[in-house]
Design a protein around this motif. Structure first.
Motif, short mmCIF file in Angstrom:
data_model
loop_
_atom_site.label_atom_id
_atom_site.label_comp_id
_atom_site.label_asym_id
_atom_site.label_seq_id
_atom_site.Cartn_x
_atom_site.Cartn_y
_atom_site.Cartn_z
N HIS A 237 26.77 43.76 75.16
CA HIS A 237 27.54 43.40 73.97
C HIS A 237 27.84 44.59 73.07
N VAL A 238 27.84 45.80 73.63
CA VAL A 238 28.10 46.98 72.80
C VAL A 238 29.50 46.93 72.21
N ALA A 239 30.49 46.58 73.02
CA ALA A 239 31.87 46.49 72.52
C ALA A 239 31.99 45.41 71.46
N ASP A 240 31.29 44.28 71.65
CA ASP A 240 31.30 43.21 70.65
C ASP A 240 30.69 43.69 69.34
N ALA A 241 29.66 44.53 69.45
CA ALA A 241 29.02 45.06 68.25
C ALA A 241 30.00 45.92 67.46
N ALA A 242 30.78 46.74 68.17
CA ALA A 242 31.79 47.57 67.50
C ALA A 242 32.83 46.70 66.80
N ASP A 243 33.25 45.62 67.46
CA ASP A 243 34.23 44.71 66.84
C ASP A 243 33.65 44.05 65.59
N ALA A 244 32.40 43.63 65.66
CA ALA A 244 31.77 42.97 64.51
C ALA A 244 31.65 43.93 63.33
N ALA A 245 31.28 45.19 63.60
CA ALA A 245 31.18 46.17 62.52
C ALA A 245 32.55 46.44 61.90
N ALA A 246 33.56 46.55 62.73
CA ALA A 246 34.92 46.78 62.21
C ALA A 246 35.39 45.59 61.39
N GLU A 247 35.08 44.38 61.84
CA GLU A 247 35.44 43.19 61.07
C GLU A 247 34.70 43.15 59.74
N GLY A 248 33.45 43.63 59.74
CA GLY A 248 32.72 43.70 58.49
C GLY A 248 33.40 44.61 57.49
N LEU A 249 33.87 45.75 57.95
CA LEU A 249 34.61 46.66 57.06
C LEU A 249 35.85 45.99 56.50
N ALA A 250 36.51 45.22 57.33
CA ALA A 250 37.74 44.56 56.89
C ALA A 250 37.47 43.49 55.84
N ARG A 251 36.24 43.01 55.75
CA ARG A 251 35.90 41.98 54.77
C ARG A 251 35.80 42.54 53.34
N ILE A 252 35.72 43.85 53.21
CA ILE A 252 35.55 44.45 51.89
C ILE A 252 36.94 44.75 51.34
N PRO A 253 37.37 44.02 50.29
CA PRO A 253 38.75 44.16 49.82
C PRO A 253 39.07 45.54 49.27
N GLU A 254 38.13 46.18 48.63
CA GLU A 254 38.34 47.53 48.12
C GLU A 254 36.99 48.23 48.02
N GLN A 255 37.02 49.57 48.13
CA GLN A 255 35.79 50.35 48.12
C GLN A 255 35.65 51.10 46.79
N SER A 256 35.69 50.34 45.71
CA SER A 256 35.65 50.96 44.39
C SER A 256 34.28 50.86 43.73
N SER A 257 33.58 49.75 43.92
CA SER A 257 32.29 49.57 43.27
C SER A 257 31.19 50.26 44.08
N PRO A 258 30.08 50.62 43.44
CA PRO A 258 28.96 51.21 44.19
C PRO A 258 28.47 50.30 45.33
N ALA A 259 28.44 48.98 45.08
CA ALA A 259 27.98 48.06 46.12
C ALA A 259 28.93 48.09 47.32
N ALA A 260 30.25 48.07 47.05
CA ALA A 260 31.22 48.09 48.14
C ALA A 260 31.16 49.41 48.90
N LEU A 261 30.99 50.51 48.19
CA LEU A 261 30.85 51.81 48.85
C LEU A 261 29.62 51.83 49.75
N SER A 262 28.53 51.23 49.28
CA SER A 262 27.27 51.23 50.03
C SER A 262 27.40 50.42 51.32
N VAL A 263 27.96 49.22 51.21
CA VAL A 263 28.09 48.38 52.40
C VAL A 263 29.10 48.99 53.37
#
Length: 424
Positions: A237-263
């Motif tokens: 499931h290595v390829a699936d893991a890459a897809d899940a991580a990329a989808e996680g990044l897409a869930r963050i609407p903007e990278q302006s707050s410290p919390a958003a930058l951290s995640v």
């Protein structure tokens, strides 16, 4: 007087009563049981005045968790000489490497068993104080980061049970759903550490769904990180893991707050590790450089959503990535320059990871076992329980034993015995 203990309480902005309440929640999980617990403000006062100098193991663990310290010494707790002598013969039950690989398997089985509750059972639970429950879940994440895995097996399922009940009814359902997502997130991390990626996957998915229902974008992205980690630990499931991580990044609407930058930064680092696992060194380095930009924007090492993200964490991942792509000289060069004192205090296992990576790098070099042993011993001092759950390191120690030259690596067999690794 115990000035260290009082100073630690005041740093957290807690009154004696508030400290007692928080400790009771951590110790008992269930706020109703916590409210009936005997530990109270008077007992806190006795510790501060020195009338109680060395509380029992369970209480010391809870105090360390609530007051966010790594050791008893930081709270002014030192056993009498008689207790010290006794502990030296038992290897230290709570913090030493007492748990064998068999007991770790038992812990994983117990975690699975305790997670299997029905919605009806959860919904039938009594009322909860969401502030106390949120604090207890946060303390559980910090305990995980301190590599206190055995304690968490007992605490976490009760926290999930209570929070799930609160999320199914009442005026604060929406708020409770966010806390429930964070609780499931802690379960996922613990399950993965105990070698159960299937349970980790289930718990991470529950965390993701709860966070989505709560409208908590950053928490949902943090849950996607755990989904990806569970997939990465699952064969095929290595390829699936890459897809899940990329989808996680897409869930963050903007990278302006410290919390958003951290995640965002933690997900980018995970993409680097996944690329390294797939043998794509250039892509991994690109992700590391992207993460470094986010860390620079954040400014320093933080622990939003228990990510531990920041400039130092990026350097640690550069070392891990270098080991994974077999650039061992680079790993040693980078690793020996890292100053882990800049990390948040709870990140004990992250500090130990540097030592484990350096040990792996040295064992791959001719004559490197003595240096590797020094780093393994440093990791053991930092996070004793980590040897019970880190399979790569256990394999590493076994390989070192097979080619052992006792004069060059004194202490290797003793380390193997403490870690319950077969030294025959």
């Amino acid at each position: 007087m115990n000035e260290l203990f009082r100073a630690a309480r005041e740093r957290q902005g807690l009154s004696r009563r508030e400290l007692a309440d928080a400790v009771n929640v951590v110790r008992h999980g269930d706020p109703e049981r916590a409210a009936r617990a005997a530990f109270n403000a008077d007992h806190v006062g006795k510790i501060e005045t020195g009338k109680v100098r060395y509380p029992d193991d369970d209480l010391r663990r809870a105090l360390r968790s609530v007051l966010k310290v790594n050791s008893d010494e930081e709270l002014g707790f030192r056993p009498h000489r008689r207790l010290q002598n006794s502990d030296s013969t038992s290897a230290g039950r709570s913090r030493g490497p007492a748990a064998s690989s068999t007991s770790i398997s038992q812990l994983a089985a117990e975690l699975r068993r305790r997670q299997m509750f029905t919605p009806a059972e959860a919904a039938g639970s009594g009322g909860v104080d969401l502030v106390q429950l949120r604090n207890a879940v946060g303390a559980a994440h910090l305990a995980y980061q301190r590599a206190e895995y055995a304690d968490l097996v007992r605490l976490l399922p009760d926290l999930v049970y209570r929070t799930d009940g609160a999320a199914r009814r009442g005026a604060e359902q929406h708020r409770a759903l966010g806390i429930l997502g964070a609780a499931h997130l802690a379960v996922s991390k613990l399950a993965l550490k105990l070698g159960d990626p299937a349970l980790a996957w289930v718990a991470a998915d529950r965390a993701l769904r709860s966070a989505q229902q709560a409208g908590a974008d950053n928490l949902a992205a943090a849950a996607a990180y755990s989904v990806a980690c569970a997939l990465l630990a699952s064969p095929g499931h290595v390829a699936d893991a890459a897809d899940a991580a990329a989808e996680g990044l897409a869930r963050i609407p903007e990278q302006s707050s410290p919390a958003a930058l951290s995640v965002s930064g933690s997900l980018t680092l995970l993409l680097a590790l996944i690329a390294a696992r797939r043998g794509k060194a250039k892509i991994a380095l690109g992700h590391l450089d992207d993460a470094a930009v986010l860390a620079d924007r954040l400014g320093k090492d933080r622990n939003y959503f228990w990510t531990g993200f920041g400039p130092t964490n990026v350097l640690i991942h550069r070392v891990t990535t270098a080991v994974n792509v077999r650039q061992f000289n680079t790993a040693v060069e980078l690793g020996e320059r890292i100053d882990t004192s800049t990390l948040p205090p709870s990140l004990v296992s992250r500090r130990a990871q540097v030592q484990l990576d350096l040990a792996a790098a040295f064992t791959a070099q001719p004559g490197g076992d003595p240096s590797a042993l020094l780093h393994l011993l440093a990791a053991e001092r930092t996070a004793p329980q980590i040897f019970q759950v880190h399979d790569q390191t256990r394999t590493l120690v076994t390989a070192m034993l097979a080619r052992e030259r006792r004069a060059a690596t004194p202490g290797l067999r003793a380390l193997a015995v403490r870690a319950r690794i077969n030294a025959n």
